[in-house]
Design an enzyme around this catalytic site. Sequence first.
Site, PDB file in Angstrom:
ATOM      1  N   ASN A   1       0.872  -1.178   0.000  1.00  0.00           N
ATOM      2  CA  ASN A   1       0.000   0.000   0.000  1.00  0.00           C
ATOM      3  C   ASN A   1       0.909   1.228   0.000  1.00  0.00           C
ATOM      4  OD1 ASN A   1      -1.816   2.029   0.532  1.00  0.00           O
ATOM      5  ND2 ASN A   1      -2.302   1.342   2.630  1.00  0.00           N
ATOM      6  N   TRP A   2       1.025   1.842  -1.174  1.00  0.00           N
ATOM      7  CA  TRP A   2       1.967   2.959  -1.306  1.00  0.00           C
ATOM      8  C   TRP A   2       1.443   4.240  -0.661  1.00  0.00           C
ATOM      9  CZ3 TRP A   2       3.556   2.267  -7.185  1.00  0.00           C
ATOM     10  CH2 TRP A   2       4.263   1.058  -7.306  1.00  0.00           C
ATOM     11  N   LYS A   3       0.183   4.242  -0.287  1.00  0.00           N
ATOM     12  CA  LYS A   3      -0.424   5.445   0.321  1.00  0.00           C
ATOM     13  C   LYS A   3      -0.151   6.645  -0.591  1.00  0.00           C
ATOM     14  CE  LYS A   3      -0.056   3.197   4.756  1.00  0.00           C
ATOM     15  NZ  LYS A   3       0.140   3.267   6.191  1.00  0.00           N
TER      16      LYS A   3
ATOM     17  N   HIS B   1      -9.406   1.202   5.189  1.00  0.00           N
ATOM     18  CA  HIS B   1      -8.102   1.376   5.843  1.00  0.00           C
ATOM     19  C   HIS B   1      -8.251   2.343   7.023  1.00  0.00           C
ATOM     20  CE1 HIS B   1      -3.978   2.524   6.579  1.00  0.00           C
ATOM     21  NE2 HIS B   1      -3.637   1.399   5.974  1.00  0.00           N
TER      22      HIS B   1
ATOM     23  N   GLU C   1      -6.505   4.679   8.086  1.00  0.00           N
ATOM     24  CA  GLU C   1      -6.251   6.101   7.797  1.00  0.00           C
ATOM     25  C   GLU C   1      -7.470   6.734   7.157  1.00  0.00           C
ATOM     26  OE1 GLU C   1      -2.591   5.535   5.659  1.00  0.00           O
ATOM     27  OE2 GLU C   1      -1.626   4.945   7.535  1.00  0.00           O
TER      28      GLU C   1
ATOM     29  N   GLU D   1      -5.367  -5.148  10.642  1.00  0.00           N
ATOM     30  CA  GLU D   1      -4.328  -4.165  10.905  1.00  0.00           C
ATOM     31  C   GLU D   1      -4.635  -3.456  12.220  1.00  0.00           C
ATOM     32  OE1 GLU D   1      -2.358  -2.967   6.934  1.00  0.00           O
ATOM     33  OE2 GLU D   1      -4.068  -1.656   7.234  1.00  0.00           O
TER      34      GLU D   1
ATOM     35  N   GLY E   1       2.514   1.846  11.053  1.00  0.00           N
ATOM     36  CA  GLY E   1       3.501   2.919  10.936  1.00  0.00           C
ATOM     37  C   GLY E   1       4.194   3.265  12.251  1.00  0.00           C
TER      38      GLY E   1
ATOM     39  N   SER F   1       3.447  -2.483  10.465  1.00  0.00           N
ATOM     40  CA  SER F   1       4.891  -2.521  10.683  1.00  0.00           C
ATOM     41  C   SER F   1       5.545  -3.834  10.256  1.00  0.00           C
ATOM     42  CB  SER F   1       5.222  -2.195  12.147  1.00  0.00           C
ATOM     43  OG  SER F   1       4.779  -0.889  12.455  1.00  0.00           O
TER      44      SER F   1
ATOM     45  N   GLY G   1       2.775  -1.123   4.408  1.00  0.00           N
ATOM     46  CA  GLY G   1       2.870   0.300   4.095  1.00  0.00           C
ATOM     47  C   GLY G   1       4.320   0.689   3.890  1.00  0.00           C
ATOM     48  N   GLY G   2       4.952   1.207   4.946  1.00  0.00           N
ATOM     49  CA  GLY G   2       6.311   1.750   4.864  1.00  0.00           C
ATOM     50  C   GLY G   2       7.306   0.859   4.122  1.00  0.00           C
TER      51      GLY G   2
END
Length: 250
Positions: free
Chosen positions: A10-12, A93, A95, A163, A169, A206, A227-228
């Site tokens: 997920n590149w956000k 998600h 966010e 999640e 994150g 993470s 993500g990251g």
Amino acid sequence: MSRKPIVAGNWKMHKNTNEGINFASSVQNKLLKVGNVTVIYAPPFTGLFQLKVSPPYHKSAQNCHWEEKGAFTGETSVSMIKACGAEYVIVGHSERRQYFGETDELVNKKISAIISSDLDPIFCIGETLSQRESGETASVLKKQICDGLNNIESLSSIIIAYEPVWAIGTGLTADAEQIEKAHSHIVNVVSELYKKINVRVLYGGSVNSNNADQLIKIPKVDGFLIGGASLDVESFSSIVQIVEDNEEKK
Ligand code: PGA
């Protein structure tokens, strides 16, 4: 739908179109043979169309609107996403729930629209730290699942991403026991709603190249939503390789 594990990045709000294309080709050059894993890239909308992939690589949107078309400035419908060659849509998600007011009711409308268009939702759920600390994890997950799938009568497969909000994150991951318990609970809740459903539960929060090997071995973990660590060629490729090797040994 197969039971192949999934590694989804997920590149956000990262990577412009060219950066996304270059990233995907670097990963592909590194991973010459991926046979046991479905790899999914979720770029921002701007990068979705021009990112060309072929199996085992696939594309996902990060969000969608539930209407087919209309006066909804700034929104993108599922059929538009499909026309970009994407097969998946991330929905719910944390966010989006936290910053953009995505409620279970909206998640439900989006999931209905995604399924009606024959795409697969990657349905994200997870508890906050205070919900975990007050012992509400199981009930929160159940409510998110039941409300998100409300009025969806028949379903033969679903991908759910567990999640924990406190692990996204933050560098914190849930421990093996917490993950196994949550994933089993998710499978049970979904199986009560639908007979004979193929449920795959991804873990997210993470995940990185140092913990992926341990995490993928936890029972009922069918892959990751990352993500990251999905933004870096080395770390993303190495996570895919770890899942690939783990599957090969089975
Ligand atoms: P993270 O994000 O891997 O950076 O924790 C996961 C996610 O938001 O899907």
